[in-house]
Scaffold this motif. Structure first.
Motif, PDB file in Angstrom:
ATOM      1  N   PRO A 126      14.712   8.672   5.417  1.00  0.00           N
ATOM      2  CA  PRO A 126      13.426   8.017   5.718  1.00  0.00           C
ATOM      3  C   PRO A 126      13.553   6.491   5.726  1.00  0.00           C
ATOM      4  O   PRO A 126      14.278   5.913   4.913  1.00  0.00           O
ATOM      5  CB  PRO A 126      12.514   8.475   4.573  1.00  0.00           C
ATOM      6  N   THR A 127      12.829   5.853   6.643  1.00  0.00           N
ATOM      7  CA  THR A 127      12.813   4.385   6.698  1.00  0.00           C
ATOM      8  C   THR A 127      11.842   3.807   5.668  1.00  0.00           C
ATOM      9  O   THR A 127      11.892   2.614   5.362  1.00  0.00           O
ATOM     10  CB  THR A 127      12.402   3.903   8.093  1.00  0.00           C
ATOM     11  N   ILE A 128      10.926   4.640   5.169  1.00  0.00           N
ATOM     12  CA  ILE A 128       9.973   4.292   4.107  1.00  0.00           C
ATOM     13  C   ILE A 128      10.120   5.377   3.046  1.00  0.00           C
ATOM     14  O   ILE A 128      10.189   6.568   3.398  1.00  0.00           O
ATOM     15  CB  ILE A 128       8.529   4.260   4.648  1.00  0.00           C
ATOM     16  N   PRO A 129      10.195   5.050   1.754  1.00  0.00           N
ATOM     17  CA  PRO A 129      10.333   6.103   0.742  1.00  0.00           C
ATOM     18  C   PRO A 129       9.186   7.115   0.801  1.00  0.00           C
ATOM     19  O   PRO A 129       8.024   6.729   0.959  1.00  0.00           O
ATOM     20  CB  PRO A 129      10.305   5.321  -0.584  1.00  0.00           C
ATOM     21  N   VAL A 130       9.535   8.389   0.699  1.00  0.00           N
ATOM     22  CA  VAL A 130       8.551   9.472   0.671  1.00  0.00           C
ATOM     23  C   VAL A 130       8.684  10.213  -0.658  1.00  0.00           C
ATOM     24  O   VAL A 130       9.766  10.696  -0.997  1.00  0.00           O
ATOM     25  CB  VAL A 130       8.762  10.455   1.848  1.00  0.00           C
ATOM     26  N   ILE A 131       7.587  10.271  -1.416  1.00  0.00           N
ATOM     27  CA  ILE A 131       7.563  10.987  -2.697  1.00  0.00           C
ATOM     28  C   ILE A 131       7.371  12.476  -2.413  1.00  0.00           C
ATOM     29  O   ILE A 131       6.437  12.862  -1.718  1.00  0.00           O
ATOM     30  CB  ILE A 131       6.413  10.477  -3.590  1.00  0.00           C
ATOM     31  N   HIS A 132       8.245  13.313  -2.962  1.00  0.00           N
ATOM     32  CA  HIS A 132       8.207  14.753  -2.676  1.00  0.00           C
ATOM     33  C   HIS A 132       7.382  15.527  -3.708  1.00  0.00           C
ATOM     34  O   HIS A 132       7.379  15.210  -4.896  1.00  0.00           O
ATOM     35  CB  HIS A 132       9.634  15.305  -2.622  1.00  0.00           C
ATOM     36  N   ASN A 133       6.696  16.556  -3.228  1.00  0.00           N
ATOM     37  CA  ASN A 133       5.806  17.371  -4.064  1.00  0.00           C
ATOM     38  C   ASN A 133       6.524  18.077  -5.200  1.00  0.00           C
ATOM     39  O   ASN A 133       5.956  18.267  -6.280  1.00  0.00           O
ATOM     40  CB  ASN A 133       5.125  18.449  -3.214  1.00  0.00           C
ATOM     41  N   SER A 144       0.839  -1.206   0.000  1.00  0.00           N
ATOM     42  CA  SER A 144       0.000   0.000   0.000  1.00  0.00           C
ATOM     43  C   SER A 144       0.869   1.250   0.000  1.00  0.00           C
ATOM     44  O   SER A 144       2.070   1.195   0.267  1.00  0.00           O
ATOM     45  CB  SER A 144      -0.906   0.024   1.233  1.00  0.00           C
ATOM     46  N   ALA A 145       0.223   2.372  -0.314  1.00  0.00           N
ATOM     47  CA  ALA A 145       0.821   3.693  -0.145  1.00  0.00           C
ATOM     48  C   ALA A 145       0.004   4.446   0.889  1.00  0.00           C
ATOM     49  O   ALA A 145      -1.234   4.432   0.832  1.00  0.00           O
ATOM     50  CB  ALA A 145       0.825   4.452  -1.463  1.00  0.00           C
ATOM     51  N   ALA A 156       0.173  -3.043   8.877  1.00  0.00           N
ATOM     52  CA  ALA A 156       1.439  -3.275   8.170  1.00  0.00           C
ATOM     53  C   ALA A 156       2.046  -1.969   7.670  1.00  0.00           C
ATOM     54  O   ALA A 156       1.337  -0.995   7.395  1.00  0.00           O
ATOM     55  CB  ALA A 156       1.202  -4.205   6.987  1.00  0.00           C
ATOM     56  N   GLN A 157       3.366  -1.961   7.559  1.00  0.00           N
ATOM     57  CA  GLN A 157       4.075  -0.804   7.006  1.00  0.00           C
ATOM     58  C   GLN A 157       3.762  -0.678   5.513  1.00  0.00           C
ATOM     59  O   GLN A 157       3.755  -1.684   4.796  1.00  0.00           O
ATOM     60  CB  GLN A 157       5.591  -0.992   7.170  1.00  0.00           C
ATOM     61  N   PRO A 158       3.529   0.542   5.025  1.00  0.00           N
ATOM     62  CA  PRO A 158       3.314   0.723   3.587  1.00  0.00           C
ATOM     63  C   PRO A 158       4.630   0.625   2.813  1.00  0.00           C
ATOM     64  O   PRO A 158       5.713   0.705   3.384  1.00  0.00           O
ATOM     65  CB  PRO A 158       2.742   2.141   3.500  1.00  0.00           C
ATOM     66  N   ALA A 159       4.503   0.487   1.489  1.00  0.00           N
ATOM     67  CA  ALA A 159       5.684   0.430   0.624  1.00  0.00           C
ATOM     68  C   ALA A 159       6.236   1.814   0.332  1.00  0.00           C
ATOM     69  O   ALA A 159       7.425   1.975   0.051  1.00  0.00           O
ATOM     70  CB  ALA A 159       5.332  -0.271  -0.684  1.00  0.00           C
TER      71      ALA A 159
END
Length: 317
Positions: A227-234, A5-6, A84-87
């Motif tokens: 970040p421990t989970i990828p974060v998509i930036h604006n 998930s996201a 669960a942690q998201p992707a």
């Protein structure tokens, strides 16, 4: 097995008095998060959310810590309940800060104080009445960008497309006179609707550069981790691991367009179709439907929604 998930985090406009009351009653994590935020801010944030006036909640310097705290509280409740942690993660404008807190890139107490300052910087960058924003519905992005450029060239002032929220839904912002001129021109160009928004500052325009400079100063000593989970930036719809690059992007974001349509496309390109809106309201879920009809949207806003999301992601709908 849990379906990848996201998690997506909303920005300003999702706040309302009385929100998250059921989640607060049900989850220790929500209560603890609001208490932590109140300690950091020096006032009772939960009391404001439940008993304050909507007008007070809508003040940018208040809205930003309220929404960040709400999103982080629901994220912690999700983990507390064994979610669960998201992707991958992404957030719309302010929501990017929420995503970075949940991905352990920013500390929560630091972030809640920082976004209060961010709100103050944004509100005071342009005198009240001199800036405006408007939503443009039913016209393609290129036509909106071109029309804004024509208005600027005419000498009416600064105006630009600032939120690419979904195909056919773009927000423009700039000097009030230029926004008014652009609204008229865009209607003439075929926009189905062009509506002024109830905000008092032209967010995500070049007029916010003074706010960006002040935010850079405020962030100078701020600890940022990968970040421990990828974060998509604006700003560019990509994920970053370098803390200093993340610092730069958070500053740039304040005066750059929010590329939300591209952020969602970036998530979809990873093969993800399950989107969890981690925050109050369903603004982003509504945008998802317009961006890509294959996306499934879920909510964590109350205990029933959180449980339904857990079941959906584990194939137990």
């Amino acid at each position: 097995m849990t379906t990848p998930s996201a998690f997506i985090f909303p920005g300003q406009g999702s706040q309302k008095v009385g929100m998250l009351a059921d989640a607060y009653a049900a989850f220790t994590a929500v209560r603890d998060t609001f208490e932590e935020a109140s300690t950091a801010l020096g006032y009772d944030l939960w009391d404001l959310v439940q008993n304050g006036e909507q007008e007070a909640l809508n003040m940018t310097a208040t809205t930003q810590p309220v929404l960040l705290t709400s999103s982080v509280a629901l994220w912690r409740a999700w983990l507390e309940q064994g979610g669960a942690q998201p992707a991958v993660m992404a957030g719309h404008s302010l929501g990017e800060f929420s995503a970075l807190v949940c991905a352990q890139s920013l500390g929560f107490a630091d972030a809640v104080q920082l976004v209060r300052q961010r709100g103050e910087f944004m509100q005071t960058a342009v005198p009240v009445g001199e800036g405006a924003m408007a939503a443009i519905i039913g016209l393609d992005d290129a036509a909106i960008v071109a029309t804004c450029a024509e208005v600027v060239a005419s000498g009416a002032g600064e105006v630009a497309a600032v939120n690419f929220n979904s195909p056919g839904q773009v927000v423009i912002a700039g000097h009030t006179a230029a926004v008014d001129a652009a609204i008229a021109a865009l209607k003439e160009a075929g926009a189905k609707r062009a509506m002024p928004l109830p905000v008092s500052a032209p967010f995500h325009t070049s007029l916010m550069k003074p706010a960006g400079e002040r935010l850079a100063q405020a962030m100078a000593g701020l600890s940022i981790a990968a970040p421990t989970i990828p974060v998509i930036h604006n700003v560019h719809a990509e994920a970053e691991q370098d803390p200093e690059r993340i610092r730069e992007l958070l500053v740039q974001q304040i005066y750059s367009p929010v590329q939300w349509t591209a952020c969602v496309a970036s998530i979809v390109s990873r093969g993800i179709t399950e989107m969890v809106e981690c925050g109050p309201g369903k603004v982003l879920s509504g945008l998802n439907r317009r961006i890509d009809k294959s996306l499934n949207s879920h909510s964590l806003e109350d205990p029933e929604a959180l449980q339904a999301t857990k079941l959906a992601l584990t194939g137990q709908k």
